[in-house]
Design a protein around this motif. Structure first.
Motif, mmCIF file in Angstrom:
data_model
loop_
_atom_site.group_PDB
_atom_site.id
_atom_site.type_symbol
_atom_site.label_atom_id
_atom_site.label_comp_id
_atom_site.label_asym_id
_atom_site.label_seq_id
_atom_site.Cartn_x
_atom_site.Cartn_y
_atom_site.Cartn_z
ATOM 1 N N GLY A 68 7.746 2.253 5.603
ATOM 2 C CA GLY A 68 7.965 3.437 4.779
ATOM 3 C C GLY A 68 9.277 3.383 4.022
ATOM 4 N N VAL A 69 10.337 2.940 4.698
ATOM 5 C CA VAL A 69 11.647 2.831 4.044
ATOM 6 C C VAL A 69 11.605 1.796 2.921
ATOM 7 C CG1 VAL A 69 14.029 2.046 4.390
ATOM 8 C CG2 VAL A 69 13.016 3.656 5.987
ATOM 9 N N VAL A 70 10.964 0.667 3.173
ATOM 10 C CA VAL A 70 10.858 -0.375 2.142
ATOM 11 C C VAL A 70 10.092 0.155 0.932
ATOM 12 C CG1 VAL A 70 9.844 -2.623 1.610
ATOM 13 C CG2 VAL A 70 11.102 -2.306 3.734
ATOM 14 N N PHE A 71 8.979 0.847 1.170
ATOM 15 C CA PHE A 71 8.194 1.391 0.061
ATOM 16 C C PHE A 71 8.995 2.433 -0.728
ATOM 17 C CE2 PHE A 71 3.441 0.516 0.742
ATOM 18 C CZ PHE A 71 3.705 -0.779 1.113
ATOM 19 N N VAL A 72 9.699 3.292 -0.043
ATOM 20 C CA VAL A 72 10.481 4.327 -0.733
ATOM 21 C C VAL A 72 11.594 3.691 -1.562
ATOM 22 C CG1 VAL A 72 12.064 6.263 -0.381
ATOM 23 C CG2 VAL A 72 9.906 6.191 0.864
ATOM 24 N N VAL A 73 12.277 2.703 -1.019
ATOM 25 C CA VAL A 73 13.370 2.050 -1.754
ATOM 26 C C VAL A 73 12.833 1.312 -2.982
ATOM 27 C CG1 VAL A 73 15.104 0.215 -1.617
ATOM 28 C CG2 VAL A 73 14.923 1.890 0.215
ATOM 29 N N VAL A 74 11.750 0.565 -2.809
ATOM 30 C CA VAL A 74 11.156 -0.159 -3.944
ATOM 31 C C VAL A 74 10.650 0.823 -4.993
ATOM 32 C CG1 VAL A 74 9.228 -1.648 -4.625
ATOM 33 C CG2 VAL A 74 10.605 -2.240 -2.641
ATOM 34 N N GLY A 75 10.029 1.911 -4.555
ATOM 35 C CA GLY A 75 9.544 2.925 -5.483
ATOM 36 C C GLY A 75 10.668 3.599 -6.250
ATOM 37 N N LEU A 76 11.769 3.890 -5.559
ATOM 38 C CA LEU A 76 12.925 4.491 -6.236
ATOM 39 C C LEU A 76 13.512 3.543 -7.278
ATOM 40 C CD1 LEU A 76 14.774 6.272 -3.291
ATOM 41 C CD2 LEU A 76 13.743 7.352 -5.292
ATOM 42 N N MET A 77 13.609 2.282 -6.937
ATOM 43 C CA MET A 77 14.154 1.310 -7.895
ATOM 44 C C MET A 77 13.242 1.195 -9.119
ATOM 45 S SD MET A 77 15.753 -1.604 -5.304
ATOM 46 C CE MET A 77 14.717 -2.818 -5.972
ATOM 47 N N GLU A 78 11.936 1.113 -8.917
ATOM 48 C CA GLU A 78 10.992 1.000 -10.028
ATOM 49 C C GLU A 78 11.010 2.255 -10.896
ATOM 50 O OE1 GLU A 78 8.098 -0.236 -12.670
ATOM 51 O OE2 GLU A 78 9.228 -1.429 -11.233
#
Length: 102
Positions: A68-78
């Motif tokens: 979940g943390v990885v997805f949120v961080v990648v989503g925020l960057m994108e």
């Protein structure tokens, strides 16, 4: 209740992504194509963020939290990167349309 809210946001953000990608392929103006591509990137980033947040709710394990943390961080960057591109290219869309209007 919260799970249903995130699922709704996931569906809406995916629909927005599909809408902007379709608009990107249908336009012929180069700056407008880039603008729609950036808007689709924002929608895709939101999709990944909501998917990651939903993972926190569904899987309450260490592995689920890491994913979940990885997805949120990648989503925020994108989303952030695409938002900056859309904001920059949005300034030139009307100008390009006026120049190519016949």
């Amino acid at each position: 209740m919260l799970n249903a809210l995130f699922v709704t946001f996931i569906i809406v953000s995916f629909a927005a992504y599909f809408y902007y990608k379709t608009k990107q392929f249908r336009t012929s103006l180069p700056i407008q194509k880039k603008w729609y591509k950036a808007k689709a990137g924002v929608a895709l980033g939101l999709f990944v963020i909501f998917f990651g947040l939903n993972t926190f709710i569904i899987q309450d394990t260490l592995l689920g939290n890491i994913v979940g943390v990885v997805f949120v961080v990648v989503g925020l960057m994108e989303s952030y990167h695409s938002y900056k591109r859309a904001k920059h290219e949005g300034k030139f869309v009307q100008q390009e349309y006026e120049l190519n209007k016949q």
